[in-house]
Scaffold this motif. Structure first.
Motif, mmCIF file in Angstrom:
data_model
loop_
_atom_site.group_PDB
_atom_site.id
_atom_site.type_symbol
_atom_site.label_atom_id
_atom_site.label_comp_id
_atom_site.label_asym_id
_atom_site.label_seq_id
_atom_site.Cartn_x
_atom_site.Cartn_y
_atom_site.Cartn_z
ATOM 1 N N THR A 24 -29.309 41.302 55.943
ATOM 2 C CA THR A 24 -28.387 42.314 55.430
ATOM 3 C C THR A 24 -27.240 42.536 56.408
ATOM 4 N N LEU A 25 -26.117 43.002 55.884
ATOM 5 C CA LEU A 25 -24.933 43.306 56.685
ATOM 6 C C LEU A 25 -24.576 44.773 56.492
ATOM 7 N N SER A 26 -24.573 45.522 57.584
ATOM 8 C CA SER A 26 -24.259 46.956 57.516
ATOM 9 C C SER A 26 -23.244 47.306 58.601
ATOM 10 N N GLU A 27 -22.500 48.367 58.372
ATOM 11 C CA GLU A 27 -21.491 48.789 59.342
ATOM 12 C C GLU A 27 -22.013 49.831 60.307
ATOM 13 N N SER A 28 -23.200 50.351 60.052
ATOM 14 C CA SER A 28 -23.856 51.265 60.979
ATOM 15 C C SER A 28 -25.323 51.351 60.601
ATOM 16 N N ALA A 169 -2.352 51.639 60.646
ATOM 17 C CA ALA A 169 -2.475 50.278 61.157
ATOM 18 C C ALA A 169 -3.394 50.184 62.365
ATOM 19 N N CYS A 170 -3.726 51.343 62.952
ATOM 20 C CA CYS A 170 -4.561 51.351 64.162
ATOM 21 C C CYS A 170 -6.031 51.614 63.866
ATOM 22 N N VAL A 171 -6.416 51.554 62.605
ATOM 23 C CA VAL A 171 -7.830 51.667 62.264
ATOM 24 C C VAL A 171 -8.251 50.415 61.504
ATOM 25 N N ALA A 172 -9.483 50.038 61.711
ATOM 26 C CA ALA A 172 -10.047 48.850 61.058
ATOM 27 C C ALA A 172 -11.468 49.177 60.631
ATOM 28 N N PRO A 173 -12.027 48.382 59.743
ATOM 29 C CA PRO A 173 -13.426 48.616 59.368
ATOM 30 C C PRO A 173 -14.331 48.440 60.590
ATOM 31 N N PRO A 174 -15.416 49.179 60.667
ATOM 32 C CA PRO A 174 -16.363 48.981 61.773
ATOM 33 C C PRO A 174 -16.923 47.567 61.749
ATOM 34 N N HIS A 175 -17.316 47.082 62.933
ATOM 35 C CA HIS A 175 -17.941 45.763 62.985
ATOM 36 C C HIS A 175 -19.231 45.776 62.168
ATOM 37 N N VAL A 176 -19.496 44.656 61.549
ATOM 38 C CA VAL A 176 -20.700 44.505 60.748
ATOM 39 C C VAL A 176 -21.858 44.074 61.642
ATOM 40 N N THR A 177 -23.017 44.645 61.385
ATOM 41 C CA THR A 177 -24.231 44.262 62.102
ATOM 42 C C THR A 177 -25.175 43.559 61.143
#
Length: 284
Positions: A24-28, A169-177
């Motif tokens: 699975t891939l989750s952001e948190s 422009a200075c925000v991005a999606p959280p890294h995926v875990t």
């Protein structure tokens, strides 16, 4: 003294069966798993998984639209293993969590399909990126509090309670875990180990040659994946338990091995632990 060589023919190993397990891939830790293809292209997912698999493990299938046992969106990975050494290595990677770490790190360098249109709503998690003044905050995870109508900026609250106003422009999606289903994986690994445990006719022939040779100096040669390790394990068991589990050969030689010891040397810890665990309870 000289050495006796037993050779397993090149066609000893079959194609092997595929081991499958979900990732699975989750952001948190608290967020629901994402639909994999809503975050990355199929090619990016394959590259990340391949980078985490041992070299001797072949990725033979990937379903990026699968569901796990809980009905959550996930990747269904199918890998082919033809010998015990890479099986032990893959098992160790997955059950230790190192596989998850390697896949997660690889995905960080892949372009996300949702990044260009990313416009978080209040309450969404974001990762700060591209800040030129508060550089130390780049990479920090925060929550969008509101859209500032006058400036068009976003108010983001960080984990320590600090609030910062940033350009969109200075925000991005959280890294995926990435997270492999370890319970499912453990069952699949055990089933594959049982399959690999059955000696092929070529392996049985090599073991019989070793038994007949009765030499303390033996060299078993075969292509990668032919099953040398399991021949060695069966010979090891026969040495430690000479009165049982024999596969033909010289019975007198087996009886003379009462009280014998075996030193098993492997290139990696996972394989050594697998060999030790393969012995039945009560073995010396």
């Amino acid at each position: 003294g000289g050495s006796t060589m037993a050779k397993i023919l090149d066609n000893a190993a079959g194609p092997g069966d595929a081991i499958s397990f979900h990732v699975t891939l989750s952001e948190s830790a608290d967020s629901a798993p994402r639909e994999p293809l809503s975050v990355f292209e199929d090619a990016a997912l394959r590259r990340a998984l391949l980078s985490a698999l041992p070299a001797a493990v072949e990725l033979v299938g990937l379903d990026a639209e699968s569901r796990d046992a809980r009905g959550k969106p996930s990747l269904l990975l199918q890998a082919r293993v033809t010998s015990v050494a890479p099986l032990a290595e893959l098992r160790s990677l997955v059950l230790s969590g190192d596989f998850d770490t390697l896949v997660s790190q690889a995905l960080r360098s892949e372009a996300r399909v949702d990044s260009p249109s990313f416009m978080p709503s209040p309450g969404a998690s974001v990762r700060l990126a591209g800040l030129s003044q508060n550089i130390s905050l780049n990479g920090c995870i925060g929550e969008v509090i509101e859209h500032e109508k006058d400036s068009g900026r976003l108010c983001v609250r960080l984990a320590d309670g600090q609030q910062i106003s940033v350009r969109p422009a200075c925000v991005a999606p959280p890294h995926v875990t990435a997270a492999a289903d370890r319970s499912e994986s453990a069952r699949r690994f055990e089933a594959e180990a049982v399959r690999l445990d059955t000696l092929t006719p070529h392996q049985q022939g090599a073991l019989a040659q070793i038994d007949v040779a009765c030499s303390p100096h033996l060299h078993l040669r075969a292509p990668a994946g032919a099953g040398k390790t399991f021949v060695a394990l069966h010979r090891m068991l026969a040495t430690l338990q000479p009165t049982g589990n024999t596969t033909g050969g010289n019975t007198a030689a087996r009886e003379s091995e009462e009280g014998a010891r075996v030193l098993f040397v492997a290139r990696n810890e996972a394989l050594a632990l697998f060999a030790a665990g393969w012995l039945p309870p009560g073995a010396p």
